[in-house]
Enzyme design. Structure first.
Site, PDB file in Angstrom:
ATOM      1  N   GLY A   1       8.863-117.875   3.115  1.00 10.34           N
ATOM      2  CA  GLY A   1       9.214-119.178   3.653  1.00 10.34           C
ATOM      3  C   GLY A   1       9.517-119.576   4.691  1.00 10.34           C
ATOM      4  O   GLY A   1      10.003-120.598   5.027  1.00 10.34           O
TER       5      GLY A   1
ATOM      6  N   GLN B   1      -6.403-117.191   8.463  1.00  6.76           N
ATOM      7  CA  GLN B   1      -4.822-116.898   8.130  1.00  6.76           C
ATOM      8  C   GLN B   1      -4.228-118.236   8.147  1.00  6.76           C
ATOM      9  O   GLN B   1      -4.038-119.073   8.876  1.00  6.76           O
ATOM     10  CB  GLN B   1      -4.406-115.881   9.398  1.00  6.76           C
ATOM     11  CG  GLN B   1      -2.834-115.528   9.141  1.00  6.76           C
ATOM     12  CD  GLN B   1      -2.445-114.705  10.198  1.00  6.76           C
ATOM     13  OE1 GLN B   1      -1.409-115.412  10.934  1.00  6.76           O
ATOM     14  NE2 GLN B   1      -2.905-113.772  10.669  1.00  6.76           N
TER      15      GLN B   1
ATOM     16  N   HIS C   1      -6.467-118.934  16.749  1.00  4.58           N
ATOM     17  CA  HIS C   1      -5.233-119.278  16.442  1.00  4.58           C
ATOM     18  C   HIS C   1      -5.089-120.791  15.464  1.00  4.58           C
ATOM     19  O   HIS C   1      -4.293-120.702  14.472  1.00  4.58           O
ATOM     20  CB  HIS C   1      -4.118-119.213  17.417  1.00  4.58           C
ATOM     21  CG  HIS C   1      -2.760-118.813  17.086  1.00  4.58           C
ATOM     22  ND1 HIS C   1      -1.941-118.251  17.919  1.00  4.58           N
ATOM     23  CD2 HIS C   1      -2.017-118.961  15.932  1.00  4.58           C
ATOM     24  CE1 HIS C   1      -0.965-118.058  17.404  1.00  4.58           C
ATOM     25  NE2 HIS C   1      -0.928-118.691  16.108  1.00  4.58           N
TER      26      HIS C   1
ATOM     27  N   LYS D   1      -4.414-112.889  18.472  1.00  4.41           N
ATOM     28  CA  LYS D   1      -5.188-114.291  18.221  1.00  4.41           C
ATOM     29  C   LYS D   1      -5.398-114.982  19.342  1.00  4.41           C
ATOM     30  O   LYS D   1      -4.586-114.773  20.405  1.00  4.41           O
ATOM     31  CB  LYS D   1      -4.172-115.224  17.480  1.00  4.41           C
ATOM     32  CG  LYS D   1      -3.764-114.468  16.190  1.00  4.41           C
ATOM     33  CD  LYS D   1      -2.834-115.391  15.421  1.00  4.41           C
ATOM     34  CE  LYS D   1      -2.237-114.682  14.097  1.00  4.41           C
ATOM     35  NZ  LYS D   1      -0.717-114.131  14.519  1.00  4.41           N
TER      36      LYS D   1
ATOM     37  N   ASP E   1       0.521-107.900  12.699  1.00  6.48           N
ATOM     38  CA  ASP E   1       0.070-109.387  13.146  1.00  6.48           C
ATOM     39  C   ASP E   1       0.713-109.469  14.509  1.00  6.48           C
ATOM     40  O   ASP E   1       2.002-109.733  14.445  1.00  6.48           O
ATOM     41  CB  ASP E   1       0.097-110.116  11.915  1.00  6.48           C
ATOM     42  CG  ASP E   1      -0.523-111.435  12.420  1.00  6.48           C
ATOM     43  OD1 ASP E   1      -1.547-111.835  11.898  1.00  6.48           O
ATOM     44  OD2 ASP E   1       0.488-112.191  12.885  1.00  6.48           O
TER      45      ASP E   1
ATOM     46  N   PHE F   1       2.502-106.672   8.822  1.00  8.70           N
ATOM     47  CA  PHE F   1       3.888-106.690   9.414  1.00  8.70           C
ATOM     48  C   PHE F   1       3.698-107.830  10.228  1.00  8.70           C
ATOM     49  O   PHE F   1       2.978-107.855  11.374  1.00  8.70           O
ATOM     50  CB  PHE F   1       4.357-105.425   9.878  1.00  8.70           C
ATOM     51  CG  PHE F   1       5.706-105.527  10.544  1.00  8.70           C
ATOM     52  CD1 PHE F   1       6.622-105.846   9.864  1.00  8.70           C
ATOM     53  CD2 PHE F   1       5.653-105.293  11.929  1.00  8.70           C
ATOM     54  CE1 PHE F   1       7.953-106.009  10.581  1.00  8.70           C
ATOM     55  CE2 PHE F   1       6.989-105.660  12.697  1.00  8.70           C
ATOM     56  CZ  PHE F   1       8.167-105.924  11.739  1.00  8.70           C
TER      57      PHE F   1
ATOM     58  N   TYR G   1       2.674-115.222  21.169  1.00  5.97           N
ATOM     59  CA  TYR G   1       3.918-114.656  20.791  1.00  5.97           C
ATOM     60  C   TYR G   1       4.698-114.017  22.072  1.00  5.97           C
ATOM     61  O   TYR G   1       5.914-113.752  21.738  1.00  5.97           O
ATOM     62  CB  TYR G   1       3.889-113.551  19.429  1.00  5.97           C
ATOM     63  CG  TYR G   1       3.211-114.111  18.007  1.00  5.97           C
ATOM     64  CD1 TYR G   1       3.036-115.566  17.858  1.00  5.97           C
ATOM     65  CD2 TYR G   1       2.980-113.397  17.372  1.00  5.97           C
ATOM     66  CE1 TYR G   1       2.508-115.822  17.007  1.00  5.97           C
ATOM     67  CE2 TYR G   1       2.337-113.680  16.172  1.00  5.97           C
ATOM     68  CZ  TYR G   1       1.995-115.173  15.862  1.00  5.97           C
ATOM     69  OH  TYR G   1       1.514-115.600  14.732  1.00  5.97           O
TER      70      TYR G   1
HETATM   71  P1  NAP Z   1       8.195-114.949   6.859  1.00  6.29           P
HETATM   72  O1  NAP Z   1       7.287-113.639   6.641  1.00  6.29           O
HETATM   73  O2  NAP Z   1       8.012-116.072   6.063  1.00  6.29           O
HETATM   74  O3  NAP Z   1       9.823-114.194   6.726  1.00  6.29           O
HETATM   75  C1  NAP Z   1      10.697-115.253   7.077  1.00  6.29           C
HETATM   76  C2  NAP Z   1      12.035-114.690   7.095  1.00  6.29           C
HETATM   77  O4  NAP Z   1      12.329-113.946   5.876  1.00  6.29           O
HETATM   78  C3  NAP Z   1      12.225-113.627   8.178  1.00  6.29           C
HETATM   79  O5  NAP Z   1      12.727-114.273   9.259  1.00  6.29           O
HETATM   80  C4  NAP Z   1      13.056-112.607   7.744  1.00  6.29           C
HETATM   81  O6  NAP Z   1      14.250-112.608   8.404  1.00  6.29           O
HETATM   82  C5  NAP Z   1      13.212-112.972   6.315  1.00  6.29           C
HETATM   83  N1  NAP Z   1      12.956-111.769   5.319  1.00  6.29           N
HETATM   84  C6  NAP Z   1      12.190-110.829   5.478  1.00  6.29           C
HETATM   85  N2  NAP Z   1      11.977-109.907   4.561  1.00  6.29           N
HETATM   86  C7  NAP Z   1      13.186-110.310   3.761  1.00  6.29           C
HETATM   87  C8  NAP Z   1      13.578-109.692   2.359  1.00  6.29           C
HETATM   88  N3  NAP Z   1      13.086-108.743   2.024  1.00  6.29           N
HETATM   89  N4  NAP Z   1      14.578-110.575   1.885  1.00  6.29           N
HETATM   90  C9  NAP Z   1      15.390-111.553   2.360  1.00  6.29           C
HETATM   91  N5  NAP Z   1      14.753-112.195   3.472  1.00  6.29           N
HETATM   92  C10 NAP Z   1      13.553-111.535   4.152  1.00  6.29           C
HETATM   93  O7  NAP Z   1       7.996-115.450   8.648  1.00  6.29           O
HETATM   94  P2  NAP Z   1       6.886-115.986   9.449  1.00  6.29           P
HETATM   95  O8  NAP Z   1       7.143-115.380  10.713  1.00  6.29           O
HETATM   96  O9  NAP Z   1       6.745-117.298   9.137  1.00  6.29           O
HETATM   97  O10 NAP Z   1       5.632-115.345   8.900  1.00  6.29           O
HETATM   98  C11 NAP Z   1       5.254-113.993   9.100  1.00  6.29           C
HETATM   99  C12 NAP Z   1       4.194-113.662  10.080  1.00  6.29           C
HETATM  100  O11 NAP Z   1       2.999-114.580  10.087  1.00  6.29           O
HETATM  101  C13 NAP Z   1       4.833-113.785  11.540  1.00  6.29           C
HETATM  102  O12 NAP Z   1       5.544-113.203  12.043  1.00  6.29           O
HETATM  103  C14 NAP Z   1       3.364-113.993  12.393  1.00  6.29           C
HETATM  104  O13 NAP Z   1       2.959-112.613  12.607  1.00  6.29           O
HETATM  105  C15 NAP Z   1       2.664-114.853  11.471  1.00  6.29           C
HETATM  106  N6  NAP Z   1       2.133-116.042  11.755  1.00  6.29           N
HETATM  107  C16 NAP Z   1       1.182-116.832  11.980  1.00  6.29           C
HETATM  108  C17 NAP Z   1       1.088-117.975  11.925  1.00  6.29           C
HETATM  109  C18 NAP Z   1      -0.490-118.479  12.530  1.00  6.29           C
HETATM  110  O14 NAP Z   1      -0.401-119.697  12.875  1.00  6.29           O
HETATM  111  N7  NAP Z   1      -1.214-117.831  12.358  1.00  6.29           N
HETATM  112  C19 NAP Z   1       2.211-118.832  11.916  1.00  6.29           C
HETATM  113  C20 NAP Z   1       3.411-118.563  11.588  1.00  6.29           C
HETATM  114  C21 NAP Z   1       3.384-116.916  11.458  1.00  6.29           C
HETATM  115  P3  NAP Z   1      14.786-111.132   8.977  1.00  6.29           P
HETATM  116  O15 NAP Z   1      14.005-110.870  10.225  1.00  6.29           O
HETATM  117  O16 NAP Z   1      16.487-111.461   9.328  1.00  6.29           O
HETATM  118  O17 NAP Z   1      14.812-110.091   7.877  1.00  6.29           O
END
Ligand code: NAP
Length: 303
Positions: A220, A190, A117, A84, A50, A21, A55
């Site tokens: 996305g 990651q 990170h 991280k 995560d 998550f 954050y």
């Molecule tokens: P993501 O998982 O790609 O989600 C993107 C968007 O999709 C969310 O804002 C969400 O909006 C929507 N969504 C979720 N479930 C859905 C569904 N079933 N149907 C339609 N839309 C849906 O987002 P991300 O934040 O880029 O990546 C996930 C996690 O990875 C982060 O939260 C973080 O923990 C980690 N991350 C790490 C790094 C790094 O540098 N290591 C960078 C970026 C992210 P709603 O909230 O409105 O549902």
């Protein structure tokens, strides 16, 4: 089959649950939301959470974790929490302090996974993004192999069970893998990973080296305006994903998540919406044909 039990073994013998998550939300979202959605995610069956120092939500996420332990939903050992190491703490003498800061915010004794990170050092100090008088980010020069040795010490001290990296390319990973006196290999890398950036070469490299690839932005990304060109295609509207969703009577999001699992990638999914949090956990349900994943993932007895 209990969907909460699916996990993959890391190269140090610990297990990481799939999926995870994602808790990151942009500044304008009230921090208290992070606590609410983390509780919802645990209720929905997520066992891998995560987050990161950067954050700025570890107090809230820690609160949610502790409250779900207190109400008996989970035990600490059922959960897998990732934090991280932020870029202003990459100097080796700052690494343990940074992890202790996260643990203090979380009010936990240990994290399950601590990852660097990004492989880019910034000037140490209070500012997360230190800038000069012209608004330019101030970098720092750090030998990342020394940072890694400090990470190894955190593992030895029991502050984290496992250590890994994020946003590393194969050359940067090789530096650690070939480091004289390496005590622990990174357990994971990651990285951004989705059908528009499938990281197939990096994935092959990681598999060869027994490093788990963890996918972020698998849905996305949040398409935050200051970071993402708003005219770029929206992944979950992709015609192929939508056609597959129709064919298999699933949603495009579930197809995108399931895609990662079938290639042996641990996948993160961020949602701050209860319905979508529950939907995302369906990626591990029998209805999505989870039986096919038996050769890729273990059923983890300890989870
Ligand atoms: P993501 O998982 O790609 O989600 C993107 C968007 O999709 C969310 O804002 C969400 O909006 C929507 N969504 C979720 N479930 C859905 C569904 N079933 N149907 C339609 N839309 C849906 O987002 P991300 O934040 O880029 O990546 C996930 C996690 O990875 C982060 O939260 C973080 O923990 C980690 N991350 C790490 C790094 C790094 O540098 N290591 C960078 C970026 C992210 P709603 O909230 O409105 O549902």
């Amino acid at each position: 089959m209990d969907p909460k039990r699916w996990c993959v073994e890391l190269n140090d013998g610990y297990f990481i649950p799939v999926p995870g998550f994602g808790t990151y939300a942009p500044e304008e979202v009230p921090k208290s939301k992070a606590a609410d959605v983390t509780k919802l995610a645990i209720n929905a069956g997520f066992r891998h959470i995560d987050s990161a120092f950067m954050y700025n939500n570890e107090e809230e996420v820690g609160l949610a974790i502790r409250s779900k332990i207190e109400d008996g939903t989970v035990k600490r050992e059922d959960l897998f929490y990732t934090s991280k190491l932020w870029l202003t703490f990459l100097r080796p003498e700052l690494v343990r302090t940074a992890l202790e800061k996260s643990l203090k915010k979380l009010q936990l004794d240990y994290v399950d996974l601590y990852i660097i990170h990004y492989p880019t050092a910034l000037k140490p100090g209070e500012e997360l993004l230190p800038k000069d008088e012209h608004g330019k980010v101030i970098f720092d020069t750090v030998d990342l192999c020394a940072t890694w040795e400090a990470m190894e010490k955190c593992k030895d001290a029991g502050l984290t069970k496992s250590i890994g990296v994020s946003n590393f390319n194969s050359r940067q990973l090789e530096k650690f893998l070939n480091k004289p006196g390496l005590k622990y290999k990174p357990v994971c890398n990651q990285v951004e990973c989705h059908p528009y950036l499938n990281q197939s070469k990096l994935l092959d490299f990681c598999k060869l080296k027994d490093i788990v690839l963890v996918a972020y932005s698998a849905l996305g990304s949040q398409r935050i305006k200051r970071r993402v060109d708003q005219s770029s295609p929206v992944l979950l509207d992709d015609p192929v994903l939508c056609a597959m969703a129709k064919k298999y009577e699933q949603t495009p999001a579930l197809i995108a998540l399931r895609y990662q699992l079938q290639r042996g990638v641990v996948v993160l999914a961020k949602s701050y919406n209860e319905k979508r949090i529950k939907e995302n956990m369906q990626v591990m349900s029998e209805a999505v044909g989870i039986g096919l994943l038996k050769n890729i993932f273990h059923k983890c007895s300890s989870l």
